[in-house]
Every structure is written in structure tokens, then in C-alpha cells.
Design a protein around this motif. Structure first.
Motif, PDB file in Angstrom:
ATOM      1  N   GLU A   1      -9.190   2.803 -52.729  1.00  0.00           N
ATOM      2  CA  GLU A   1      -9.310   2.076 -53.990  1.00  0.00           C
ATOM      3  C   GLU A   1      -8.154   2.482 -54.895  1.00  0.00           C
ATOM      4  OE1 GLU A   1     -12.805   2.038 -56.855  1.00  0.00           O
ATOM      5  OE2 GLU A   1     -13.820   2.182 -54.911  1.00  0.00           O
TER       6      GLU A   1
ATOM      7  N   HIS B   1      -6.539   1.228 -58.607  1.00  0.00           N
ATOM      8  CA  HIS B   1      -6.656   0.341 -59.770  1.00  0.00           C
ATOM      9  C   HIS B   1      -5.440   0.497 -60.673  1.00  0.00           C
ATOM     10  CE1 HIS B   1     -10.905  -0.362 -58.835  1.00  0.00           C
ATOM     11  NE2 HIS B   1     -10.968   0.930 -58.591  1.00  0.00           N
TER      12      HIS B   1
ATOM     13  N   TYR C   1     -12.340   4.634 -66.888  1.00  0.00           N
ATOM     14  CA  TYR C   1     -12.383   5.082 -65.493  1.00  0.00           C
ATOM     15  C   TYR C   1     -12.857   6.528 -65.369  1.00  0.00           C
ATOM     16  CZ  TYR C   1     -10.098   0.889 -63.765  1.00  0.00           C
ATOM     17  OH  TYR C   1      -9.807  -0.412 -63.439  1.00  0.00           O
TER      18      TYR C   1
END
Length: 172
Positions: free
Chosen positions: A95, A97, A171
Motif C-alpha cells: 500500500e 498513498h 494517516y
């Protein structure tokens, strides 16, 4: 007058050029031309942050910072982020981002730093550092990292900017 390359090193160059400012005044300006960089904040499953302790010859000292690297010719920022994470930490992220961009040295450099947060980390044993890199991987809690910034132990601007952006975006 054309751009004049004063010095070239790897993919970075020092260029002098005559430019016309918005007030119509023409000046000679010197710029460090940089292809850009990917800055990665690796976050473990338990919320710890993976940093690197890297010897920086320009400063002649070690800096505690997050992984980062220069974008190579033909490479996009996210591909660079994945590559640099593996090269510098031996970890890969399933992942990644984007956190946007920062302009670290706008007065004399055109570098754009692309910020990322990396999650779902797993070991990747194919990592190798560049010849001029001496790196130790360090993991610490968010609280420890914040305290090191407060104490002045972490002074690296890209690390502080990326952590701030990741925090502001929710986050961490």
C-alpha cells in the motif's frame, strides 16, 4: 541568452540563465536543476515508523531521516518510492498513498519532493544501497519520533514535512 550548464553531477545540474521576472526586469539566475525525489514514510502494522540513519557526506555527519531518493529518467514518483523503500530499508509496501508535494529549496533549486506513506510492509531481500550510501535501518514509535524532532535530534526537513502531512491527512 541560452541556459549555461555550469556543472553537472549525476542527474543534477547547476544552470545559469537570463530570465524576465513578472515586473519585466531581466536578471541572471542560477538554479540547481533536479529531476525530483520520492519521500517515503513507512508505517508498520503496529504504527511504528521505519527510518534510516544515513551518513551525509555534505554535512559530514549522520542524519536520522525517512527513506527517499531521486527519480530516475523515465520513472514516475510512485515507482521511485517503491524502489527506494526496498533499496534503503529492505522492505516493500503493498500500500502506497500519495501525500502531495513539497518544494524544499525554491530560492535556488527546482526540485519537487513527492511525499508518500507506505503501509503493509513486508521484507524484500533484493535491496542494495548506492555506492555512496551508508545506511542503518531504525524503527521507532510515533511518540519517539516526535520527541526526537522536538529535541533537535531529527532536523531533516523532508522527514518533518512528510510526518506533518501524514498527520494532517489523518494517516497517523
Amino acid at each position: 541568452m541560452a541556459n549555461r550548464i555550469i556543472h553537472q553531477w549525476k542527474s543534477i545540474s547547476l544552470v545559469e540563465e537570463d530570465i524576465t521576472l513578472p515586473n519585466s526586469k531581466t536578471v541572471t539566475h542560477t538554479t540547481i536543476k533536479h529531476p525530483g525525489a520520492a519521500i517515503i514514510l513507512p508505517l508498520t502494522e503496529n504504527g511504528d515508523i521505519v527510518l534510516i540513519n544515513q551518513y551525509r557526506p555534505s554535512l559530514k555527519k549522520w542524519l536520522l531521516e525517512i527513506p527517499a531518493g531521486t527519480i530516475e529518467t523515465g520513472e514516475d514518483a510512485i515507482t521511485c518510492a517503491h524502489r527506494e523503500l526496498i533499496e534503503e530499508t529492505g522492505l516493500q509496501a503493498s500500500e502506497m498513498h500519495t501525500l502531495g508535494q513539497v518544494t524544499p529549496l525554491a530560492g535556488f533549486c527546482d526540485e519537487i519532493q513527492h511525499l508518500f506513506i507506505a503501509k503493509r510492509l513486508t521484507p524484500n531481500h533484493s535491496h542494495t544501497c548506492d555506492d555512496d550510501e551508508i545506511i542503518e535501518v531504525v524503527t521507532m514509535s510515533l511518540k519517539q519520533l516526535q520527541q526526537k524532532i522536538i529535541d533537535g535530534c531529527i532536523t531533516d526537513a523532508k522527514t518533518i514535512a512528510c510526518l506533518s502531512k501524514a498527520t494532517l491527512c489523518g494517516y497517523i
